[in-house]
Structures are given as C-alpha cells and as structure tokens.
Scaffold this active site. Structure first.
Site, short mmCIF file in Angstrom:
data_model
loop_
_atom_site.label_atom_id
_atom_site.label_comp_id
_atom_site.label_asym_id
_atom_site.label_seq_id
_atom_site.Cartn_x
_atom_site.Cartn_y
_atom_site.Cartn_z
CB SER A 177 45.28 24.98 32.91
OG SER A 177 44.26 25.56 32.17
CE1 TYR A 196 40.70 28.44 41.67
CE2 TYR A 196 39.51 28.32 39.59
CZ TYR A 196 40.70 28.32 40.29
OH TYR A 196 41.89 28.25 39.61
CG HIS A 201 44.52 29.48 27.70
ND1 HIS A 201 44.42 28.16 28.08
CD2 HIS A 201 44.85 30.17 28.81
CE1 HIS A 201 44.67 28.07 29.37
NE2 HIS A 201 44.94 29.26 29.83
CG ASP A 226 45.77 32.72 31.67
OD1 ASP A 226 46.16 31.58 31.39
OD2 ASP A 226 44.62 32.97 32.08
N GLY A 247 38.70 31.26 38.73
CA GLY A 247 38.44 30.95 37.32
C GLY A 247 36.95 30.94 36.99
CB CYS A 294 51.65 23.23 30.52
SG CYS A 294 50.79 21.66 30.45
N GLY A 349 64.51 28.29 32.98
CA GLY A 349 65.28 29.29 32.22
C GLY A 349 65.96 28.70 30.99
CB SER A 387 47.07 27.12 46.63
OG SER A 387 48.35 26.61 46.30
NE ARG A 388 45.04 28.73 40.07
CZ ARG A 388 45.11 28.73 38.74
NH1 ARG A 388 45.57 29.77 38.09
NH2 ARG A 388 44.72 27.68 38.05
CE LYS A 423 48.84 30.37 29.22
NZ LYS A 423 48.01 29.39 29.92
CB THR A 424 52.89 31.69 35.05
OG1 THR A 424 51.48 31.60 34.79
CG2 THR A 424 53.16 32.89 35.92
CG ASN A 425 56.98 28.66 35.95
OD1 ASN A 425 56.44 29.47 36.69
ND2 ASN A 425 57.07 27.38 36.24
NE ARG A 479 40.00 27.09 34.33
CZ ARG A 479 40.10 26.01 33.58
NH1 ARG A 479 39.02 25.46 33.05
NH2 ARG A 479 41.26 25.46 33.33
C1 OXD Z 1 43.76 28.24 33.99
C2 OXD Z 1 44.18 29.49 34.64
O1 OXD Z 1 43.10 27.42 34.63
O2 OXD Z 1 44.87 30.29 34.01
O3 OXD Z 1 44.08 28.08 32.80
O4 OXD Z 1 43.79 29.71 35.80
MN MN Z 2 45.03 29.79 31.94
#
Ligand code: OXD
Ligand code: MN
Length: 596
Positions: free
Chosen positions: A252, A201, A230, A281, A203, A254, A504, A378-379, A256-258, A73
């Site tokens: 971003s 990109y 967010h 997210d 974002g 840190c 975990g 990379s995503r 969250k997804t895990n 972004r």
């Molecule tokens: C971010 C994302 O940058 O979720 O926060 O892609």
């Molecule tokens: Mn995000």
C-alpha cells in the site's frame, strides 16, 4: 421500504434476517439510478455526512470527514474466521466463526435504530463475465453507498444476474457507534460472508474492495484455480498499435496508482508510447484456453491517497479528481475547494482541517507538533471513466493478456532498481519474500520494515503457506506464464537521497522489462536474478548523478546474506506447511550468494 427488486428468496431472507438483527427504521434497495443517488447526496448533506464542494470548480464533488480514530485500515481488528485456525494461517488474526458471529452480533444488535439500511447489490467485474463475482452490501452509511456507486457496478444488470445467482457474497456493515473498542472486520470465507462494524473508513467498509476482492476472492480463487491479487494492471502501447499488459504488486502507498497511469517522460516521447490504465489496486487473473494469464480489474473506481497527489507525481489523477469525486479527510478551503499536503498550487492561507477545525499553515498543537491540513491517509474516490488513460478494454469480459508480473517494495539499500527472476518458481520466491517500509495506509509505526509477500500480507484470506503453494501450482497450469520481475524505485544514496527519479521515468524500466519478455535484450546474471546491462536502459533526456546507475544496479551479496536471515525467520512461522520449493529457492540463493 422500497419493494425488494428481486425474486431471489435467499437474498430476501438474508436481508430480512440482518434487518431483524440491526433493526433499521427503513430499508432501501439501491438501484444505481441518478435520481436515487442525488436524493442520497441531499440527505447526506442534510445529515452532515458530506459537504457539497464548489460546483463550478469541482462539479459533483463532496467532502467527508471520518472520526479521528478511524482513518486507516485496522489490521489488528481484521479477522479471518475459518472453522480451523490452521486455515487462516499464522499471519492472519483468527476467530472461530461461532464466537465471531456472536461477538459482532452483540454490536450489530439494534445498531441501525433510527437509521436506514441500504441494500447494495453490486458486481465486481463486468456483469456476466466468467471472472466476475456478485456481492450484496447492507449498510447504514450513505457515504458507503455513494462510494460503492463509484467503486463497483450497481444497478439493473446486477439485479438481473442476482435473479439466478445464490452464490453472492453477503456483506453486512454498520457504523454502529464508530467506537474503536467495538470495531471488527470479520471475514467468513467458508460462508462467503463479511461482517464489518464500528468503522467508517473506506478500506474497512467498502466491502467490495479489500474484503471481497482480495480476502474472500483469494480464498475462492484457490478453489477455482485463479488469482485474486493486490496489483495494478496497465497497458503499454507502441506506435504500431501493439499493446503489452503488465500487472504489478507493491505494498500500500508505494505508487501503484501513479505507475498505472504514468505519462511517458520527455526523453521517450519520440517512441510514441501510450499508456492504458486498466486498474490501480486489484487484479483478478485466470488462465485462458491459450495457456496464458488474463486479467480484469474488478473495480470501477479509484480509492487513492490524496496526500502527495499533484501534477508531478500523477498528472493524470489530478485530472480524474476534478469531478464526481468524494474526498475524505482533506483540507476544506474558503472557496469550498480542497487541498492537502503535496497538492498543486500555493499553500492556502487558511481553511478547515481534516478534523473540522480552523487551520492556518504552521499551526501547532499543544505539544508543539505541526497540525496537518489533511490526514496522511486522506483519500479520493473517483470513477475510472474520468481517467484520460482508462483502457478501452475495461468492460471486456475476457480481460487483458499479461506479459509480465512485477513485484516491488520500498527498500532503501538492498534491492536493485530492477531484476528479472530466473523462472516462475524463483519468481514466486521473490514475491513471497517481498518487504517494505510501513506507510500511512496501515495503522502502526511509520517507516518500520515489514514482510509483505506479493503485497498480500494484510489481504490473503487463508493460510499464506497455501497461498504460496497455489502460486506455484498456477505456474504449472500455464503454457506461457508471464515472466516475473522485481523493482525498487526507492533506493537511496548514503545521504538518503533517492537515486532514481521515479514517476514517469519508471517507463524506462518497464520498457526493459517488456524487451526481456520479447527476448530483445540480454542481461547480466547475478546471484539474485538478471539485471540490465549497461546501456540497455534508454536514458535519453535523463541525467543522473555520476555513478548512480552503478549504485542502482549493484547487488551486494553480503547484504543479501543478511536479508536471508529475515526471510528464514519469516518462512519458519509456516512450519511444515511452507512449500518445499521455497526452501529450495532459499538454499539455492544462499549457495549463489556465497559462491561469489
Ligand atoms: C490499501 C488501499 O490500503 O488500496 O492498500 O487502500
Ligand atoms: Mn491497495
């Protein structure tokens, strides 16, 4: 052009107007069908926009590479274009709407000559839910269309909704020349409009995500008394079937997804927890008639960071991305599968790197710098329905009830592993003063500490002082506001080693948080909030170094007094707009810190 599948005059007129500006050769309305999707995939392959991956090992998966200067972004090119500068506030880039439209129109002009303009009607949230919002994105990128088909709801039901809905977000995107000097990500909250040009990109261009679901939605949410945040949303189910839901905001990259799809650690398996992933997210939250806060995830997919994703950091995600996934800027292996730094398995002996060049482990550029196989940002884009822990309530119009709100950041030394705030107002102060180290998801210097209130610094679509006021007001509208906590998984010892294993194991902390919500455990009161009493975190099966627990929960008043200097400076930029309640919390914290 396929026939507009709508009678909505406002929509048809707007599409025509934007087409006159961008001048595409053709206009295609996206209907969400498999046939159309497959045609787009074939065309995108023919146009070298995507590469079909090994269909046996990674069915329906593709690889895309962005331009090397278009990998994250671009916050410095992202603007909030309100009539009054004050309404964008001191933390956003601002441009006057007229000037912004003019500047971008010059880049959009004829940008789609020789290309097709795709019209994507999409819904953020279950179609027809009172939480949900409709958007329509116009784009000349097939990659954007294919990603939007994963990330949002597209199809018949949205079009039906649009028959009566004039209030959709107008999203215009063109890759144009993919020129960073002609790149602008513009938000016009007063016009419910987004214009993004010159980028490819995610974002910057999947306009349903950060642009609509956070920047535009936060502006709307303030007016309509709800919250667009967010945040991840997850459920924790006990063996008796009772599920508690929490939301968490971390800057971003840190984790969250895990966290949203964690696997309970061995030592807690006996307790029979089951985790439900609602979102990783974005959370849209409303106060319901029962006086509590309910949340939906407006998205239908994950746009996650590939680097570092493996069977230890996120075993669930490793399963999710085995099919129907679009990979961006990762290594292509000779067997047409993919790899990135921190992926499972052996380091490949060769491949094609994220920039499309031959790659071998250890190769260096002309300056002697190691060449990475995958870009650090990379995503992968993958549907949430692939997720083994996907919540069964994803399509429920009502969302899920929220017991706790968790803020967090990456702080090496300051913040304890977890603490509970004293009340809603103090919780808002803690959210408003969040800070973290800069990650690869943002352009800029890695490692630099920056303030990131509620993890919304790059995403708040209006003056953040008003955003804090809105948060304070929302607390007053709730009979049963969730408790607010702060976590820091990233505290280190003097040598820089993480004190807490994370992943975990974080469930142990969530367990304490829920016990606090249900008044099941006591806590120690410190100047900054309540921290767990020794023995109240279930450590079965987890051995930490001696003294680690004490260090993890240590609150060093002197360090916090130092921190207050940064907070003061941050608050001062809002001048008289900053809610006085936050200055009151600041002063009370200082008194508490100095009195010990
Ligand atoms: C971010 C994302 O940058 O979720 O926060 O892609
Ligand atoms: Mn995000």
């Amino acid at each position: 052009m396929n026939k507009p599948p709508t009678h909505n005059k406002k929509l048809k007129d707007w599409v025509s107007k934007m087409a006159r500006l961008c001048n595409p050769d053709n206009i295609i309305w996206i209907d969400g069908s498999d046939t159309q999707k497959q045609l787009l995939e074939r065309e995108a392959i023919a146009g070298a926009e995507i590469i079909r991956l090994n269909q046996e090992k990674l069915p329906s998966c593709f690889l895309h590479r962005t331009a090397p200067d278009d990998v994250a972004r671009t916050e410095h090119l992202t603007y909030i274009c309100t009539r009054r500068k004050l309404d964008a506030g001191p933390t956003n880039n601002w441009m006057a709407p007229k000037a912004a439209y003019q500047k971008a129109a010059a880049i959009f002009k004829n940008s789609m000559v020789g290309r097709t303009m795709y019209v994507i009607p999409f819904s953020m949230g279950p179609v027809g839910s009172s939480f949900s919002k409709i958007g329509v994105e116009l784009t000349d990128s097939r990659y954007v269309v294919l990603n939007m088909l994963i990330m949002t709801r597209v199809g018949e039901a949205v079009l039906r909704q649009l028959e009566e809905e004039d209030n959709f977000t107008k999203c215009l995107h063109s890759k144009a020349q993919l020129d960073i000097n002609k790149r602008l990500i513009l938000h016009f909250p007063e016009d419910n409009t987004i214009w993004s040009v010159g980028s490819g990109y995610g974002g910057n261009v999947l306009l349903g995500k950060k642009c609509l679901s956070l920047r535009i939605a936060s502006f709307i949410a303030r007016k309509e008394y709800w919250l667009a945040e967010h945040m991840l949303i997850m459920g924790i189910e006990e063996p008796n079937g009772h599920i508690e839901y929490i939301v968490a905001a971390f800057p971003s990259a840190c984790g969250k997804t895990n966290l949203a799809m964690l696997i309970p650690p061995e030592g807690l398996k006996r307790k029979g927890y089951r985790i439900w992933t609602v979102g990783d997210d974005i959370a849209w939250m409303r106060v319901d008639s029962d006086g509590s806060l309910w949340a939906i995830n407006p998205e239908t997919g994950f746009f996650g960071v590939a680097v570092g994703t493996n069977s230890k950091s996120n075993p669930t995600m490793v399963k999710v991305i085995q099919k129907n996934t679009i990979y961006t800027n990762v290594l292509l292996k000779p067997d047409q599968t993919v790899w990135w730094e921190g992926a499972d398995g052996e380091v490949p002996t060769q491949g094609i790197d994220w920039m499309g060049r031959p790659w071998k482990p250890g190769i260096k550029d002309v300056n002697g710098k190691l060449i990475l196989a995958a870009h650090p940002n990379s995503r992968f884009t993958a549907p949430i329905t692939n997720c083994p822990s996907a919540s069964f309530r994803l399509e429920q119009h009502h969302g899920v009830p929220i017991s706790a709100i968790i803020f967090g950041g990456r702080r090496q030394h300051l913040a304890p592993l977890v603490y509970e705030t004293f009340n809603w107002q103090h919780g808002v102060f803690v959210g408003a003063t969040m800070a973290s180290e800069r990650t690869a998801a943002q352009v800029g210097k890695l490692g630099e500490v920056r303030r990131d209130p509620m993890a919304m610094f790059p995403f708040c679509g209006y003056n953040m002082a008003d955003y804090f006021k809105h948060w304070l007001n929302m607390g007053k509208r709730m009979a049963k506001p969730p408790k607010i906590f702060h976590v820091n998984w990233f505290r280190t010892d003097q040598e820089g080693n993480f004190l807490w294993p994370g992943f975990g194991e974080n469930l142990r902390i969530l367990e304490w948080i829920l016990d606090r919500c249900n008044n099941k455990v006591g806590a120690n009161k410190t100047a900054i909030g309540f921290v767990p009493k020794a023995g109240d975190i279930d450590m079965t099966g987890l051995e930490l170094n001696q003294g680690a627990m004490e260090k993890l929960f240590e609150v060093r008043n002197q360090d916090w007094i130092g921190e207050l200097k940064g907070i003061k400076k941050f608050f001062e930029q809002f001048k008289r707009d900053l809610p006085r309640e936050l200055w009151q919390e600041y002063k009370e914290l200082l008194v508490r810190l100095e009195s010990k």
